[in-house]
Design an enzyme around this catalytic site. Structure first.
Site, PDB file in Angstrom:
ATOM      1  N   SER A  90       0.788  -1.231   0.000  1.00  0.00           N
ATOM      2  CA  SER A  90       0.000   0.000   0.000  1.00  0.00           C
ATOM      3  C   SER A  90       0.818   1.279   0.000  1.00  0.00           C
ATOM      4  O   SER A  90       0.251   2.364  -0.156  1.00  0.00           O
ATOM      5  CB  SER A  90      -0.964   0.006   1.187  1.00  0.00           C
ATOM      6  OG  SER A  90      -2.032  -0.890   0.946  1.00  0.00           O
ATOM      7  N   LYS A  93       0.035   3.452  -2.855  1.00  0.00           N
ATOM      8  CA  LYS A  93      -1.040   4.448  -2.864  1.00  0.00           C
ATOM      9  C   LYS A  93      -0.499   5.878  -2.913  1.00  0.00           C
ATOM     10  O   LYS A  93      -1.172   6.782  -3.412  1.00  0.00           O
ATOM     11  CB  LYS A  93      -1.934   4.249  -1.634  1.00  0.00           C
ATOM     12  CG  LYS A  93      -2.756   2.962  -1.653  1.00  0.00           C
ATOM     13  CD  LYS A  93      -3.519   2.782  -0.354  1.00  0.00           C
ATOM     14  CE  LYS A  93      -4.532   1.649  -0.418  1.00  0.00           C
ATOM     15  NZ  LYS A  93      -3.915   0.312  -0.600  1.00  0.00           N
ATOM     16  N   TYR A 176     -10.459   2.661   5.551  1.00  0.00           N
ATOM     17  CA  TYR A 176      -9.327   2.381   4.653  1.00  0.00           C
ATOM     18  C   TYR A 176      -9.740   1.357   3.608  1.00  0.00           C
ATOM     19  O   TYR A 176     -10.316   0.320   3.942  1.00  0.00           O
ATOM     20  CB  TYR A 176      -8.161   1.869   5.492  1.00  0.00           C
ATOM     21  CG  TYR A 176      -6.861   1.733   4.756  1.00  0.00           C
ATOM     22  CD1 TYR A 176      -6.127   2.859   4.392  1.00  0.00           C
ATOM     23  CD2 TYR A 176      -6.356   0.480   4.439  1.00  0.00           C
ATOM     24  CE1 TYR A 176      -4.912   2.734   3.724  1.00  0.00           C
ATOM     25  CE2 TYR A 176      -5.145   0.344   3.781  1.00  0.00           C
ATOM     26  CZ  TYR A 176      -4.433   1.475   3.420  1.00  0.00           C
ATOM     27  OH  TYR A 176      -3.240   1.352   2.767  1.00  0.00           O
ATOM     28  N   GLU A 298      -0.188   9.790   5.245  1.00  0.00           N
ATOM     29  CA  GLU A 298      -0.845  10.087   6.515  1.00  0.00           C
ATOM     30  C   GLU A 298       0.104  10.966   7.312  1.00  0.00           C
ATOM     31  O   GLU A 298       1.320  10.795   7.236  1.00  0.00           O
ATOM     32  CB  GLU A 298      -1.184   8.783   7.238  1.00  0.00           C
ATOM     33  CG  GLU A 298      -2.241   7.985   6.477  1.00  0.00           C
ATOM     34  CD  GLU A 298      -2.137   6.486   6.683  1.00  0.00           C
ATOM     35  OE1 GLU A 298      -1.468   6.057   7.648  1.00  0.00           O
ATOM     36  OE2 GLU A 298      -2.703   5.741   5.860  1.00  0.00           O
ATOM     37  N   LYS A 341       3.653   6.048   5.561  1.00  0.00           N
ATOM     38  CA  LYS A 341       2.751   5.095   4.913  1.00  0.00           C
ATOM     39  C   LYS A 341       3.309   3.697   5.112  1.00  0.00           C
ATOM     40  O   LYS A 341       4.501   3.454   4.910  1.00  0.00           O
ATOM     41  CB  LYS A 341       2.605   5.379   3.416  1.00  0.00           C
ATOM     42  CG  LYS A 341       1.534   4.524   2.751  1.00  0.00           C
ATOM     43  CD  LYS A 341       0.144   4.953   3.194  1.00  0.00           C
ATOM     44  CE  LYS A 341      -0.946   3.971   2.753  1.00  0.00           C
ATOM     45  NZ  LYS A 341      -0.978   2.735   3.579  1.00  0.00           N
ATOM     46  N   THR A 342       2.430   2.798   5.537  1.00  0.00           N
ATOM     47  CA  THR A 342       2.764   1.381   5.608  1.00  0.00           C
ATOM     48  C   THR A 342       2.302   0.692   4.334  1.00  0.00           C
ATOM     49  O   THR A 342       1.432   1.187   3.616  1.00  0.00           O
ATOM     50  CB  THR A 342       2.084   0.712   6.810  1.00  0.00           C
ATOM     51  OG1 THR A 342       0.664   0.868   6.683  1.00  0.00           O
ATOM     52  CG2 THR A 342       2.542   1.322   8.122  1.00  0.00           C
ATOM     53  N   GLY A 343       2.870  -0.474   4.068  1.00  0.00           N
ATOM     54  CA  GLY A 343       2.434  -1.257   2.924  1.00  0.00           C
ATOM     55  C   GLY A 343       2.796  -2.714   3.102  1.00  0.00           C
ATOM     56  O   GLY A 343       3.883  -3.031   3.598  1.00  0.00           O
ATOM     57  N   SER A 344       1.892  -3.598   2.687  1.00  0.00           N
ATOM     58  CA  SER A 344       2.128  -5.036   2.834  1.00  0.00           C
ATOM     59  C   SER A 344       1.514  -5.797   1.672  1.00  0.00           C
ATOM     60  O   SER A 344       0.461  -5.413   1.145  1.00  0.00           O
ATOM     61  CB  SER A 344       1.512  -5.569   4.133  1.00  0.00           C
ATOM     62  OG  SER A 344       2.007  -4.894   5.267  1.00  0.00           O
TER      63      SER A 344
END
Length: 390
Positions: A90, A93, A176, A298, A341-344
């Protein structure tokens, strides 16, 4: 070499590759503190969460530092390097948001326009009353985290959106959602009249000098594409899905990602209208306590505590609808802000954060999906320690 590297061995690998970090910073007094705080933090993190490989990059006052640990392929024993490509999940994004903001800055669309304005098939649906900005800030009214299993292609997707009914009035709650920001990317491409991947490559990746960021990894870059690892320690990569490119599809390395956050921290060298677009992604549009939703990013007022960051990235913030306050006008793209921002994906975990006023940022890419809270704790420790270093 088909077993996980121990933390001690991971540090040895890291140490053998630290020449790339010090090569940028031999005369910098902060070189040693950067190396020591990153190594101490990341080696422990990998050991606790059984992570095969990580690439970490830190930007301090415009100087890049690169640290590489463990392996990109456990069976073959291929070490992680600065060239290793990881799935961003993510974090992608933020690129989708940048492209949409670019389209607005270039006059092709306005984020305040209703979504159905850019896709005739959605006219007469709920999207007559949902703006592009609400899609980008997850405030469309309750679009879910993922599409239902019955949505397998573009026709299914459009049919799903046509029949979807909001649970909440648009703009009042943040939930989300991949289908939410994914639709923003899809409609942006519809408006600009070219395939999404081509637009991303032309207007974002190439324009920012990101030469090793991809939606589809080309054949000549496959050797650098890490294997991700599942909870069962099986090799895995992301599967195709509807709007996957727009929501979670970017693959990149630490060099490109550090260049991306450096451009976000200081866009003075970026050409218009992309410079305006980067600033638009950092504006604060929706407030939920300590966390304010930008476009992709964010944001938190700086300095920020670990508790605040972890609350803003908690599972409750990801999985539940939270009441949201629309900010009119939006907050400007301030410097005293922690952006993150996190993403997985199933086999990868990423975290990106930067603070423009401190001229510091961090990229953490791993080939295992490990808890967001652990990523945030590590990054917060590294950046706050460096901020306090004379």
């Amino acid at each position: 070499m088909n077993k996980m590297l121990t933390a001690k061995n991971a540090l040895i690998v890291a140490g053998s590759l630290l020449v790339s970090a010090f090569g940028y910073a031999n005369d910098e007094p902060r070189s040693l503190p950067v190396a020591s705080v990153v190594n101490d933090t990341i080696v422990d993190l990998m050991d606790v969460h059984n992570i095969p490989g990580m690439a970490v990059a830190v930007s301090v006052n415009g100087t890049p530092y690169y640290f590489n640990y463990g392996v990109a392929d456990q069976e073959a024993g291929v070490p992680v390097t600065t060239d290793t490509l990881f799935e961003l999940g993510s974090v992608s994004k933020t690129f989708t948001a940048t492209l949409a903001a670019y389209a607005q800055a270039s006059g092709a669309l306005s984020l305040s326009d209703p979504a159905s304005q850019y896709l005739p098939a959605l006219e007469g649906s709920a999207f007559d009353n949902i703006s592009l900005l609400e899609l980008g800030t997850y405030t469309a009214g309750g679009l879910p985290l993922q599409f239902p299993d019955s949505v397998n292609n573009e026709d299914d997707m459009i049919a799903y959106y046509r029949q979807w009914t909001p649970t909440y009035a648009p703009g009042t709650h943040r939930l989300y959602s991949n289908p939410s920001i994914g639709l923003l990317g899809y409609l942006t491409a519809q408006r600009l009249g070219k395939p999404y991947a081509q637009l991303m490559e032309t207007h974002v990746f190439s324009a920012l000098g990101l030469e090793h960021s991809y939606l589809q990894v080309p054949e000549d870059a496959q050797a650098n594409y890490a294997l991700g690892y599942s909870k069962e320690d099986e090799p895995i990569r992301v599967s195709p899905g509807v709007l996957d490119a727009e929501a979670y599809g970017v693959k990149s390395n630490t060099a490109d990602m550090l260049a991306f956050i450096d451009a976000n921290m200081d866009s003075s060298a970026v050409d218009e209208p992309l410079r305006e677009a980067l600033e638009a992604t950092q504006m604060g549009y929706v407030n939920m306590g300590d966390m304010t939703q930008g476009l992709g990013w964010e944001r938190y007022a700086y300095p920020v505590s670990l508790d605040q960051l972890q609350a803003g990235n908690s599972m409750e913030m990801v999985l539940e609808a939270n009441e949201a306050e629309q900010l009119q006008p939006p907050l400007p793209a301030d410097k005293d802000v922690w952006f993150n921002k996190t993403g997985s994906t199933n086999g990868f975990g990423a975290y990106v954060a930067f603070v423009p006023s401190q001229r510091m940022g961090i990229v953490m890419l791993a080939n295992r999906n490990y808890p967001n809270q652990a990523r945030i704790e590590a990054a917060h420790h590294i950046l706050t320690t460096l901020a306090a270093t004379p």
